[in-house]
Write an enzyme that holds these catalytic residues in place. Structure first.
Site, PDB file in Angstrom:
ATOM      1  N   SER A  61       4.643 -15.611 -15.955  1.00  0.00           N
ATOM      2  CA  SER A  61       3.252 -15.915 -16.335  1.00  0.00           C
ATOM      3  C   SER A  61       3.021 -17.415 -16.395  1.00  0.00           C
ATOM      4  O   SER A  61       2.075 -17.948 -15.795  1.00  0.00           O
ATOM      5  CB  SER A  61       2.945 -15.321 -17.709  1.00  0.00           C
ATOM      6  OG  SER A  61       3.258 -13.955 -17.743  1.00  0.00           O
ATOM      7  N   GLY A  62       3.868 -18.130 -17.132  1.00  0.00           N
ATOM      8  CA  GLY A  62       3.667 -19.568 -17.329  1.00  0.00           C
ATOM      9  C   GLY A  62       3.944 -20.361 -16.067  1.00  0.00           C
ATOM     10  O   GLY A  62       3.171 -21.257 -15.693  1.00  0.00           O
TER      11      GLY A  62
ATOM     12  N   THR B  90       8.281 -11.357 -16.734  1.00  0.00           N
ATOM     13  CA  THR B  90       8.410 -10.234 -17.667  1.00  0.00           C
ATOM     14  C   THR B  90       7.136  -9.418 -17.727  1.00  0.00           C
ATOM     15  O   THR B  90       7.163  -8.183 -17.665  1.00  0.00           O
ATOM     16  CB  THR B  90       8.726 -10.783 -19.077  1.00  0.00           C
ATOM     17  OG1 THR B  90       9.904 -11.589 -18.997  1.00  0.00           O
ATOM     18  CG2 THR B  90       8.941  -9.652 -20.072  1.00  0.00           C
ATOM     19  N   CYS B  91       5.995 -10.094 -17.838  1.00  0.00           N
ATOM     20  CA  CYS B  91       4.726  -9.397 -18.036  1.00  0.00           C
ATOM     21  C   CYS B  91       4.466  -8.387 -16.923  1.00  0.00           C
ATOM     22  O   CYS B  91       4.157  -7.227 -17.179  1.00  0.00           O
ATOM     23  CB  CYS B  91       3.608 -10.428 -18.106  1.00  0.00           C
ATOM     24  SG  CYS B  91       1.991  -9.702 -18.296  1.00  0.00           S
TER      25      CYS B  91
ATOM     26  N   CYS C 261       4.026  -6.355 -20.273  1.00  0.00           N
ATOM     27  CA  CYS C 261       2.632  -5.947 -20.511  1.00  0.00           C
ATOM     28  C   CYS C 261       2.107  -4.899 -19.523  1.00  0.00           C
ATOM     29  O   CYS C 261       1.534  -3.878 -19.925  1.00  0.00           O
ATOM     30  CB  CYS C 261       1.697  -7.144 -20.409  1.00  0.00           C
ATOM     31  SG  CYS C 261       2.396  -8.759 -20.728  1.00  0.00           S
TER      32      CYS C 261
ATOM     33  N   LYS D  12       4.039  -1.441 -19.222  1.00  0.00           N
ATOM     34  CA  LYS D  12       3.893  -0.823 -20.555  1.00  0.00           C
ATOM     35  C   LYS D  12       2.486  -0.265 -20.756  1.00  0.00           C
ATOM     36  O   LYS D  12       2.313   0.875 -21.164  1.00  0.00           O
ATOM     37  CB  LYS D  12       4.189  -1.880 -21.620  1.00  0.00           C
ATOM     38  CG  LYS D  12       3.885  -1.414 -23.016  1.00  0.00           C
ATOM     39  CD  LYS D  12       3.763  -2.573 -23.977  1.00  0.00           C
ATOM     40  CE  LYS D  12       2.416  -3.248 -23.868  1.00  0.00           C
ATOM     41  NZ  LYS D  12       2.307  -4.452 -24.699  1.00  0.00           N
TER      42      LYS D  12
ATOM     43  N   TYR E  34       6.744  -5.205 -32.339  1.00  0.00           N
ATOM     44  CA  TYR E  34       5.661  -4.580 -31.574  1.00  0.00           C
ATOM     45  C   TYR E  34       6.169  -3.832 -30.343  1.00  0.00           C
ATOM     46  O   TYR E  34       5.645  -2.765 -29.999  1.00  0.00           O
ATOM     47  CB  TYR E  34       4.549  -5.587 -31.247  1.00  0.00           C
ATOM     48  CG  TYR E  34       4.741  -6.429 -30.008  1.00  0.00           C
ATOM     49  CD1 TYR E  34       4.222  -6.043 -28.787  1.00  0.00           C
ATOM     50  CD2 TYR E  34       5.442  -7.641 -30.064  1.00  0.00           C
ATOM     51  CE1 TYR E  34       4.389  -6.833 -27.653  1.00  0.00           C
ATOM     52  CE2 TYR E  34       5.605  -8.432 -28.937  1.00  0.00           C
ATOM     53  CZ  TYR E  34       5.090  -8.022 -27.739  1.00  0.00           C
ATOM     54  OH  TYR E  34       5.252  -8.787 -26.613  1.00  0.00           O
TER      55      TYR E  34
ATOM     56  N   GLU F 225       5.484   0.154 -29.895  1.00  0.00           N
ATOM     57  CA  GLU F 225       4.665   0.565 -28.743  1.00  0.00           C
ATOM     58  C   GLU F 225       5.401   1.644 -27.937  1.00  0.00           C
ATOM     59  O   GLU F 225       4.801   2.662 -27.558  1.00  0.00           O
ATOM     60  CB  GLU F 225       4.361  -0.644 -27.851  1.00  0.00           C
ATOM     61  CG  GLU F 225       3.310  -1.560 -28.446  1.00  0.00           C
ATOM     62  CD  GLU F 225       3.008  -2.798 -27.607  1.00  0.00           C
ATOM     63  OE1 GLU F 225       1.973  -3.423 -27.840  1.00  0.00           O
ATOM     64  OE2 GLU F 225       3.826  -3.160 -26.728  1.00  0.00           O
TER      65      GLU F 225
ATOM     66  N   ARG G  36      14.963  -1.802 -40.652  1.00  0.00           N
ATOM     67  CA  ARG G  36      15.681  -2.365 -41.809  1.00  0.00           C
ATOM     68  C   ARG G  36      14.884  -2.244 -43.099  1.00  0.00           C
ATOM     69  O   ARG G  36      15.387  -1.842 -44.123  1.00  0.00           O
ATOM     70  CB  ARG G  36      15.905  -3.862 -41.581  1.00  0.00           C
ATOM     71  CG  ARG G  36      17.197  -4.179 -40.910  1.00  0.00           C
ATOM     72  CD  ARG G  36      17.336  -5.686 -40.811  1.00  0.00           C
ATOM     73  NE  ARG G  36      18.191  -6.038 -39.697  1.00  0.00           N
ATOM     74  CZ  ARG G  36      19.515  -6.051 -39.752  1.00  0.00           C
ATOM     75  NH1 ARG G  36      20.139  -5.748 -40.873  1.00  0.00           N
ATOM     76  NH2 ARG G  36      20.229  -6.358 -38.696  1.00  0.00           N
TER      77      ARG G  36
ATOM     78  N   GLY H  53      14.490  -7.531 -30.702  1.00  0.00           N
ATOM     79  CA  GLY H  53      14.144  -8.942 -30.557  1.00  0.00           C
ATOM     80  C   GLY H  53      14.486  -9.501 -29.197  1.00  0.00           C
ATOM     81  O   GLY H  53      15.172  -8.867 -28.389  1.00  0.00           O
TER      82      GLY H  53
ATOM     83  N   HIS I  45     -25.437   0.406 -31.384  1.00  0.00           N
ATOM     84  CA  HIS I  45     -25.371   1.722 -32.031  1.00  0.00           C
ATOM     85  C   HIS I  45     -25.476   2.840 -31.010  1.00  0.00           C
ATOM     86  O   HIS I  45     -26.265   2.719 -30.083  1.00  0.00           O
ATOM     87  CB  HIS I  45     -26.513   1.820 -33.051  1.00  0.00           C
ATOM     88  CG  HIS I  45     -26.450   3.075 -33.847  1.00  0.00           C
ATOM     89  ND1 HIS I  45     -25.541   3.252 -34.869  1.00  0.00           N
ATOM     90  CD2 HIS I  45     -27.169   4.220 -33.753  1.00  0.00           C
ATOM     91  CE1 HIS I  45     -25.703   4.464 -35.382  1.00  0.00           C
ATOM     92  NE2 HIS I  45     -26.683   5.074 -34.725  1.00  0.00           N
TER      93      HIS I  45
ATOM     94  N   GLU J 134     -19.852  -1.797 -34.230  1.00  0.00           N
ATOM     95  CA  GLU J 134     -20.981  -2.284 -35.039  1.00  0.00           C
ATOM     96  C   GLU J 134     -20.596  -2.477 -36.500  1.00  0.00           C
ATOM     97  O   GLU J 134     -21.234  -3.228 -37.234  1.00  0.00           O
ATOM     98  CB  GLU J 134     -22.200  -1.357 -34.915  1.00  0.00           C
ATOM     99  CG  GLU J 134     -22.017   0.024 -35.514  1.00  0.00           C
ATOM    100  CD  GLU J 134     -23.274   0.907 -35.361  1.00  0.00           C
ATOM    101  OE1 GLU J 134     -24.390   0.419 -35.562  1.00  0.00           O
ATOM    102  OE2 GLU J 134     -23.113   2.099 -35.025  1.00  0.00           O
TER     103      GLU J 134
END
Ligand code: FAD
Length: 469
Positions: free
Chosen positions: A14-15, A41-42, A47, A50, A193, A197, A214, A284, A458, A463
């Site tokens: 990505s970067g 990775t993304c 991302c 997934k 996360y 997920e 943990r 991690g 609405h 809202e």
């Protein structure tokens, strides 16, 4: 001194890709090296695949809920391999798009593993020490390129806890996208996360899931209400939790009936769970700096990450780093933003830093969550008694006819000194889509009065954000 390139980027994730393209648009001569598939990775194992699997996991609930609206859905069945193949086909399509984007930007791509020889020279060859490159050898061919500026954008990799006996039997998020058969029983170690997920994806697809953590709650660092709401939602959907795990003493045994996972808990008890071949260690990630040759430069590594200043500069004057390898906020849009700020500054004649304030993020669990700004605890630490919290919990209209007790929770955190909304959090359907818009307002410094003055759409769940009293 003349160099082969004005900028050379290590890592086409990505970067790296965002930086290379932006710098090339400014007229810089740019090269990039990638040891794996384009997109990082993304695109390849994060991302994108997934989120596609998240979509797949929502269908069973949708089929069930449609009955409340008068539908009769015929017998449904799920083909795991078909889904995995479709997901990987889409990833391959995206790899091609990245290739074309680099080509049209005239960024020269090198396939191989980049390693510093000195501060201006990169050797491109194989990384035979990496298990990920083993199947991708380049016959030991190596060549050298030189560049005036070098950007490290090598991302991160999953880490397995070494002290768990039998951890070699567990896979990581890197491998899950290539599992050929749906695990019927899965243990997920870790409540970050990525772990939660995947717990929800697999549960939605019919796998029996146990999450081992943990502490007593998932998603450390998130707002407490978000943590509680997601965990309760996951439990309501049938996911089991083993909390208070003394994970250092966990043992994974391979047996004929599957993996036997023994989990000692902090209260002196022990749980035994039997899972299928795959058990997921989502414990991690860390920057992927091994074999990068950083010792041949002045680049400093602090707590395992490349140390950079606010302009992404390392301790070596011509070497910069962005994205997960700097371990700041490890998200795709952050890596992209850091890279573009670097390119704008060094090749676009601007002076730009990435702002880390009010970076929104989402957790694609079921129920989904998204957040921007401070958690309630962070706000109270910063603003003390001046903090006012507005909270709303309700059953969205969609669930009335299917008569399901799914809930949405929304929360606004306001600093009453200024009336500014300093945090917005949501758990429920469409949270990521809704919070993205709210994040614009929060980033602009919107007050609670601005939210109140906004007319709601609405009927919608969103809202509620402009009607909370
Ligand atoms: P990467 O995208 O990891 O790119 C680094 C690249 O460098 C890789 O392609 C690697 O092969 C290459 N490389 C490494 N070393 C070398 C070398 N020496 N020579 C040549 N090439 C090298 N973020 C979100 O914003 N939203 C999400 O929903 C989300 N979901 C995720 C789910 C999972 C399972 C994971 C693991 C991550 C997720 N992320 C998500 C995080 C996101 O993927 C990362 O923050 C992002 O990819 C970081 O980009 P990067 O450029 O720093 O590194």
């Amino acid at each position: 001194m003349s160099y082969d390139f004005d900028l050379f980027v290590i890592g086409a994730g990505s970067g790296g890709i965002a930086t290379a393209r932006r710098a090339a648009q400014y007229g810089a001569k740019v090269g990039i090296v990638e040891s794996d598939r384009l997109g990082g990775t993304c695109v390849n194992r994060g991302c994108v695949p997934k989120k596609l699997m998240v979509y797949a996991s929502h269908f069973p609930a949708g089929f069930e809920e449609s009955a409340g609206y008068g539908w009769t859905v015929g017998e449904s069945s799920f083909d795991w391999l078909k889904m995995i193949t479709a997901v990987n086909d889409e990833v391959t399509r995206l790899n091609g798009i990245y290739q074309r984007m680099l080509d049209t930007s005239e960024v020269k791509l090198y396939e191989g593993y980049g390693k510093f020889i000195d501060a201006h020279t990169i050797e491109i060859g194989d990384n035979l020490d990496s298990p990920y490159n083993a199947g991708n050898p380049r016959n030991g061919l190596s060549r050298k390129v030189t560049a005036e500026k070098i950007l490290i954008a090598v991302g991160g990799k999953p880490v397995k806890p070494k002290n768990i006996k039998g951890i070699e039997h567990a896979i990581t998020s890197r491998e899950i996208f290539n599992v050929k058969e749906q695990p019927k029983r899965m243990v997920i170690i870790g409540g970050g996360y990525i772990g939660v997920e995947f717990a929800c994806i697999l549960n939605g697809l019919g796998t029996e899931v146990t999450v081992v953590i943990r502490g007593d709650k998932i998603l450390r660092g998130f707002d407490e209400d978000i943590r509680d709401e997601i965990q309760t939602g996951m439990q309501n959907h049938g996911i089991k939790f083993v909390t208070g795990c003394n994970c250092d003493r966990m043992v994974i045994d391979k047996t004929d009936s599957g993996l036997k996972i023994t989990v000692p808990t902090n209260d002196g008890k022990e749980e035994t769970i039997v899972a299928d071949a795959a058990s997921l260690a989502a414990t991690g990630r860390k920057p992927d700096l091994a074999n990068l040759g950083l010792e041949n430069t002045q680049v400093e590594v602090v707590k395992g990450a490349v140390a950079v200043d606010e302009y992404n500069k390392t301790a070596e004057d011509n070497i910069y780093a962005v994205g997960d390898c700097t371990d700041r906020i490890n998200l795709t849009p952050v890596a992209i933003n850091e890279g573009r700020a670097f390119a704008d500054t060094h090749f676009g004649g601007q002076s730009r830093q990435m702002s880390y304030e009010n970076v929104p993020s989402a957790v694609f669990t079921t129920p989904e969550a998204a957040t921007v700004g401070l958690s309630e605890a962070e706000a109270k630490e910063k603003y003390g008694d001046a903090v006012k919290v507005y909270r709303s919990k309700f059953r969205p209209m969609y669930y009335t006819l299917p008569d399901k007790q799914e809930k949405t929770m929304m929360k606004l955190i306001v600093d009453t000194n200024t009336d500014k909304v300093v945090g917005a959090h949501m758990v429920g359907d469409g949270a990521a889509e809704i919070i993205q818009g709210v994040a614009v307002a929060v980033k602009m410094g919107a007050t609670k009065a601005n939210f109140d003055a906004t007319v709601g759409i609405h009927p919608s769940s969103a809202e509620e954000f402009v009607t909370m009293r």
